[in-house]
Design an enzyme around this catalytic site. Structure first.
Site, short mmCIF file in Angstrom:
data_model
loop_
_atom_site.label_atom_id
_atom_site.label_comp_id
_atom_site.label_asym_id
_atom_site.label_seq_id
_atom_site.Cartn_x
_atom_site.Cartn_y
_atom_site.Cartn_z
N HIS A 164 0.85 -1.20 0.00
CA HIS A 164 0.00 0.00 0.00
C HIS A 164 0.88 1.25 0.00
O HIS A 164 0.70 2.16 -0.82
CB HIS A 164 -0.90 -0.04 1.24
CG HIS A 164 -1.75 1.18 1.44
ND1 HIS A 164 -3.12 1.14 1.39
CD2 HIS A 164 -1.43 2.47 1.72
CE1 HIS A 164 -3.61 2.36 1.61
NE2 HIS A 164 -2.60 3.18 1.83
N GLU A 165 1.85 1.28 0.92
CA GLU A 165 2.72 2.46 1.02
C GLU A 165 3.66 2.56 -0.18
O GLU A 165 3.96 3.65 -0.66
CB GLU A 165 3.52 2.41 2.33
CG GLU A 165 2.66 2.31 3.59
CD GLU A 165 1.58 3.36 3.69
OE1 GLU A 165 1.65 4.38 3.00
OE2 GLU A 165 0.64 3.17 4.48
N HIS A 171 1.88 4.26 -3.03
CA HIS A 171 1.91 5.72 -2.88
C HIS A 171 3.26 6.28 -3.35
O HIS A 171 3.31 7.23 -4.13
CB HIS A 171 1.72 6.11 -1.41
CG HIS A 171 0.33 6.01 -0.89
ND1 HIS A 171 -0.76 6.57 -1.52
CD2 HIS A 171 -0.16 5.43 0.25
CE1 HIS A 171 -1.85 6.33 -0.81
NE2 HIS A 171 -1.52 5.63 0.26
#
Length: 267
Positions: free
Chosen positions: A57-58, A61
């Site tokens: 997820h990170e 980003h």
């Protein structure tokens, strides 16, 4: 150092590879029934898979930010998938794991620091914010694929239940992340399209957005509604609420409970 970052800034960290190894070994233990304690194996498998999804997820980003113009993410270690490199390891990894253990809820973490002033264009800002929760959506699709493809014949029940619970975590994380609440990715998606005045007034609320959402989820009516939505989505993807419940029951192996009906055959 090159414009796109050095090789070491992009190398997958040994910490992340270690977590993936735990996920693989414990997943195998759940699948084969090799573990003396299926609950412990399910706990380790789901927790490690959940941490892997948080890292991805990170990373999503950071990777999107890199291609949108923030070339500093490499030097900060965000492209290595190392959870210890995030600006808030506590908020990004430890807290979400605690919430899974406590309440079976996929709580989103808040993590990579993007230098937004380096990025031009509202669409790019929105895409950077959307990239994280879209990873949860992709993870949920992978977890639920065996269910909606009817590919679970002969699959051990404990593995089936573990996948169902992992899917619940990903779906709940995606829903929460997409909420247009300050501090969450959903607000980050719409923020570039708001007026400067609105953004300035809302900015001080960002640190409290996640806390407010969590507090609301303690309200029984809100909690029931939220999990009705999660169950509805899971059901559409072929995962029954019983399977997700049994996965949660197995996960909390230290608790005595009424999970006896989880032992029977599933249609």
């Amino acid at each position: 150092m090159g414009h796109q970052g050095t090789r070491s800034e992009r190398q997958i960290s040994s910490v992340f590879l270690g977590i993936v190894a735990i996920m693989a070994v414990t997943g195998w233990a759940v699948w084969t029934g090799y573990s003396a304690s299926p609950g412990l194996a399910v706990f380790l498998f789901v927790t490690s898979a959940w941490v892997v999804s948080l890292c991805l997820h990170e990373y999503a980003h950071a990777r999107t930010a890199l291609h949108s113009g923030d070339l500093t993410v490499g030097a900060k270690g965000y492209l290595t998938l190392n959870p210890l490199k995030y600006t808030h390891a506590l908020l990004s990894i430890i807290l979400p794991v605690i919430f899974v253990i406590m309440g079976g809820l996929g709580l989103p973490g808040g993590a990579v620091y993007i230098e937004r002033d380096r990025i031009r264009g509202r669409w790019k800002h929105s895409l950077i914010s959307a990239a994280g929760p879209l990873t949860n959506v992709a993870f949920a699709a992978v977890c639920t694929a065996p269910f909606w493809l009817n590919a679970l014949d002969g699959v051990p029940l404990s593995f089936r239940f573990a996948l169902a619970f992992l899917a619940l975590l990903q779906v709940s994380a995606a829903i929460l992340n997409f909420l247009p609440v300050p501090g969450l990715d959903g607000y980050g998606i719409i923020e570039p399209w708001l007026s400067y005045r609105v953004r300035r007034e809302v900015a001080p609320l960002a640190p409290f957005g996640l806390i407010a959402v969590f507090a609301l989820l303690w309200v029984p009516a809100v909690n029931a509604w939220f999990f009705d939505v999660v169950d509805g989505l899971l059901s559409a993807l072929g995962v029954s609420d019983l399977e997700a419940y049994c996965g949660h029951h197995l996960y909390r192996f230290w608790q005595e409970g009424d999970g006896y009906f989880c032992a029977g055959p599933q249609s």
